[in-house]
Scaffold this motif. Structure first.
Motif, short mmCIF file in Angstrom:
data_model
loop_
_atom_site.label_atom_id
_atom_site.label_comp_id
_atom_site.label_asym_id
_atom_site.label_seq_id
_atom_site.Cartn_x
_atom_site.Cartn_y
_atom_site.Cartn_z
N SER A 28 0.67 -1.26 -0.12
CA SER A 28 0.18 -0.09 -0.02
C SER A 28 0.91 1.35 -0.17
CB SER A 28 -0.84 -0.10 1.28
OG SER A 28 -1.80 1.09 1.28
N LYS A 41 -1.33 -8.35 -4.28
CA LYS A 41 -2.09 -8.87 -2.88
C LYS A 41 -1.17 -10.15 -2.70
CE LYS A 41 -6.67 -7.31 -4.06
NZ LYS A 41 -8.02 -7.92 -4.19
N LYS A 135 -6.20 -3.55 9.75
CA LYS A 135 -7.56 -4.40 9.89
C LYS A 135 -8.33 -3.82 10.87
CE LYS A 135 -4.90 -8.48 8.85
NZ LYS A 135 -4.68 -10.02 9.33
N ASP A 137 -11.10 -2.00 10.34
CA ASP A 137 -12.39 -2.21 9.98
C ASP A 137 -13.06 -3.44 10.39
OD1 ASP A 137 -10.26 -3.38 8.09
OD2 ASP A 137 -12.01 -3.91 6.88
N TYR A 185 -12.78 8.08 5.13
CA TYR A 185 -12.04 7.00 4.10
C TYR A 185 -12.60 6.91 2.74
CZ TYR A 185 -9.08 5.55 8.06
OH TYR A 185 -8.60 5.27 9.25
N HIS A 186 -12.10 6.70 1.63
CA HIS A 186 -12.40 6.29 0.49
C HIS A 186 -11.36 5.26 -0.11
CE1 HIS A 186 -15.38 9.53 -0.04
NE2 HIS A 186 -14.52 10.37 0.26
N PRO A 187 -11.82 3.95 -0.23
CA PRO A 187 -11.07 3.03 -0.73
C PRO A 187 -10.07 3.33 -1.98
CG PRO A 187 -13.06 2.15 -0.50
CD PRO A 187 -13.15 3.53 -0.56
N GLY A 188 -8.76 2.99 -1.78
CA GLY A 188 -7.81 3.49 -2.84
C GLY A 188 -7.52 4.98 -3.11
N ASN A 257 -6.56 0.49 7.21
CA ASN A 257 -6.67 -0.91 6.51
C ASN A 257 -5.86 -0.91 5.49
OD1 ASN A 257 -7.63 -3.24 5.14
ND2 ASN A 257 -9.61 -2.67 4.84
N GLU A 260 -7.31 -1.55 1.73
CA GLU A 260 -8.06 -0.54 1.12
C GLU A 260 -7.35 0.83 1.20
OE1 GLU A 260 -10.91 -0.89 -0.48
OE2 GLU A 260 -11.48 -2.93 0.27
N ASP A 261 -6.01 0.79 1.50
CA ASP A 261 -5.22 2.06 1.71
C ASP A 261 -5.63 3.11 2.57
OD1 ASP A 261 -3.61 1.08 -0.31
OD2 ASP A 261 -4.65 2.38 -1.81
N TYR A 262 -6.72 2.56 3.56
CA TYR A 262 -7.23 3.60 4.68
C TYR A 262 -5.92 3.82 5.63
CZ TYR A 262 -12.02 1.87 3.30
OH TYR A 262 -13.21 1.68 2.58
#
Length: 678
Positions: A28, A41, A135, A137, A185-188, A257, A260-262
């Motif tokens: 990430s 991944k 993790k 989330d 947050y927004h994924p990616g 996370n 998701e790059d959070y």
């Protein structure tokens, strides 16, 4: 290949327990900074880290991986370290050369205990470190509970740097406790600033006060502001965070996370603002980063690559390293920036850089190298080599491969200094020592892949001895053999008696009148010693005294060989009548465990025929005990596996040989039946 100069480097290790998500975080970080065009991944086997076949097969980090990138005007080198407790030597060796560490763990209070040994190492070495809860989330517990668990295993104050925002129990964002700005947050993609939720204002304030009060313990001016209820400027808070983190006085906590790059961008921004620069790390090691008189580098890791040969991952501590120079008198084969297995050629590397150097054949992990032509006078500290706790007897499946095994093991040990090997004199087995079954399993896989050596393995034989309990006198051994020409004649009388434990073997003679000529007496001793290497029970004999009391000889037929054979015959006749008994080696063991596992460890010792000598609090390890005992070597072979199973993987021990002790009679029968001796 492109040529460029590294400058402004900052080095950060990524550490933490197995399966916490370290390699995913590295991926990430590289993706967010644009170092990779496509994010890999772990499950797909396409990450920059964990790129060896062994790592791909096991889906776990098995060695250090370095990757460089740029963010916020800073050149970062991230060093992804294995999480398995069996591979922590790799981690410790790498940590010695970094400026800071990100401790990755899951937000589960029950798993935080696994960080204890890692925190202990970081604090002992005064390595600045922060915690990143991956993790997040999936967290089911309360954030404050995780913080409390972290405080229980850290000797440094643990402080929140962020506070989570949840909606319907799902993680949707965070609050930066420095700026008090909330983000979604927004994924990616980067997180968006949003208004601070009113429902979280009380919790956010409590967390922020905790952070500020901890920082005020190290800053009198900030303390005065808090006492006078003056809101400190953000710049002052950031400066305090930078100073206290750089001095390893605090442990800030972030979360997110990695998949998701959070939370990854805020983590990077904090590293830019608050992580110490290389000059701070140099000063902590007593070095001058800017020195132009001598360039010093230290080897953090050794690799043997299929195409390029030996590759040394080094920290440039002092001076400027230029391609083509010699280190300790050995000309380097190139300087490279790494991105996993990808190598990018460099013309120079400045102090503070972590780079790879090719073909330094003499350099070993931990060595300090100088451009002045010889080994430098200065000795930089290096991680202590871990004591071996698990062993396998190994042998090539093809007998023709025995010749190349020694060379392959030498290279294997260069890559992994926590491995050791020996050829045991009593059992004649080649024994490979390491940190557990996974560790040695990886070693076998590397021998097969890199050196085409398929190995068979089994637990090593126990090094049993034997002794006697009774004395026998005037045991005769007579050797007479007649062939054409001169014959062979030797005649001796021996007294065999036991000695106190630990006495070893003694030989003497009471010959008078020359009944056995002096020149033959050493041959008698030689024959006795030969026999004692394999006694009546089939094992080496110890704690025995043998005296030559009488004998006879022949002027023509007597010889050294004849008297040696006569001595063996006497020993074969006398030893079985001396009440032989089997002895087993006993080890002195010190087991370190968290206090609430101590009772389990006491049962573990007694369950392995051990003797408990006592236990006490482990010095400088709050909440840990040190349990001392004696355990038979036969019961030690799988001790580390059961100990880790009982203690969430954190228990460990040191051991050494202590003494020999008679084997219980029933067990003796089993051993002799199993070994085919007796």
């Amino acid at each position: 290949m492109s040529q460029k100069v590294l400058s402004g480097s900052r080095n950060v290790a990524i550490v933490g327990p197995y399966s916490s998500g370290k390699t995913s975080l590295l991926e990430s970080l590289l993706s967010v900074t644009g170092a990779v065009s496509r994010k890999g991944k772990v499950n797909d086997g396409n990450t920059v880290g964990d790129d060896s076949p062994e790592a791909r097969n096991r889906q776990m980090s098995v060695e250090v991986n370095a990757a460089s990138t740029e963010y916020g005007g800073i050149r970062f080198t991230f060093v992804d370290c294995p999480g398995s407790v069996e591979l922590q030597q790799e981690t410790f060796n790498a940590l010695v050369g970094v400026d800071a560490a990100i401790v990755v763990c899951e937000p589960d209070p029950g798993k935080v205990l696994t960080l204890s040994p890692l925190f202990q190492f970081l604090d002992t070495w005064e390595i600045p470190h922060l915690v990143w809860l991956n993790k997040m989330d999936r967290a089911t517990g309360n954030f404050s509970e995780v913080l409390e668990a972290l405080k229980n295993v850290s000797s440094r104050p643990v402080i929140p740097h962020q506070y989570p925002i949840r909606q319907n129990h799902e993680l949707v964002g965070f609050i930066d406790l420095v700026s008090e700005q909330a983000y979604h947050y927004h994924p990616g993609a980067p997180a968006d600033p949003v208004p601070l939720p009113e429902s979280l204002q009380a919790e956010e304030q409590a967390a922020r006060v905790e952070m500020l009060e901890t920082l005020a313990d190290f800053d009198d001016h900030l303390l005065e502001e808090l006492l006078e209820e003056i809101e400190p400027p953000q710049e002052e808070i950031v400066q305090d965070l930078k100073l206290e983190l750089g001095a390893d006085l605090i442990v800030p906590v972030f979360f997110g996370n990695a998949l998701e790059d959070y939370g990854v961008r805020p983590l990077l921004e904090a590293l830019v603002r608050e992580a110490p620069e290389p000059v701070v790390t140099c000063e902590r090691r007593g070095l001058d980063c800017e020195s132009a008189q001598e360039t010093l580098v230290q080897v953090m890791k050794t690799f043997f690559t299929p195409q390029g040969g030996k590759l040394s991952l080094v920290r440039v501590w002092q001076g400027l390293l230029t391609d083509g120079e010699a280190l300790n008198g050995e000309r380097m084969g190139g300087i490279y920036e790494l991105k996993g297995q990808q190598q990018i050629s460099l013309s120079q590397a400045e102090a503070g850089s972590i780079v790879a150097i090719a073909r330094l054949e003499k350099a070993q992990t931990g060595d300090v190298l100088s451009t002045l032509g010889a080994a430098p006078a200065i000795e930089l500290p290096k991680a202590e080599r871990l004591d071996p706790v698990y062993a396998l007897a190994i042998a090539p499946e093809k007998r023709s491969d025995e010749v190349k095994l020694s060379g392959a093991l030498t290279k294997l040990l260069e890559e992994d200094p926590s491995l050791q090997w020996e050829q045991h004199g009593d059992t004649h087995e080649v024994i490979l020592w390491g940190q557990g079954d996974v560790h040695l399993g990886l070693a076998m896989e590397r021998l097969a892949r890199k050196y085409n050596l398929s190995m068979s393995t089994h637990l090593p034989k126990v090094q049993y001895k034997e002794t006697i309990r009774q004395t026998k006198e005037e045991i005769r051994g007579r050797y007479k053999h007649q062939t054409g020409g001169h014959g062979q004649f030797g005649d001796v009388f021996l007294t065999i008696k036991p000695l106190p434990p630990g006495s070893g073997f003694t030989f003497s003679d009471k010959i008078v009148g020359g009944v056995v000529p002096k020149q033959y007496i050493p041959s008698v001793e030689h024959g006795v010693r030969e026999y004692l290497s394999h006694g009546p029970l089939g094992f080496p004999v110890v704690d025995v005294a043998v005296t030559l009391t009488n004998g006879s000889y022949h002027n023509v037929d007597s010889s050294d060989q004849a008297f040696k054979q006569a001595a063996r015959i006497a020993m074969q006749a006398g030893m079985p009548a001396c009440s032989p008994t089997l002895l087993e080696p006993i080890t002195a063991v010190e087991i370190s465990v968290p206090t609430h596992f101590t009772s389990n460890v006491l049962k573990l010792i007694t369950g392995r025929r051990g003797q408990i000598l006592g236990y006490e609090g482990k010095p400088d390890w709050p909440g840990w005990d040190l349990v001392s005992g004696h355990i038979p070597q036969a019961e030690m072979q799988t001790l580390i596996l059961e100990l880790r199973s009982l203690t969430m993987g954190v228990g460990f021990f040191r051991w050494n040989y202590d003494h020999l002790q008679p084997v219980p009679e029933k067990l003796t029968e089993q051993i002799l039946a199993t070994t085919g001796q007796g």
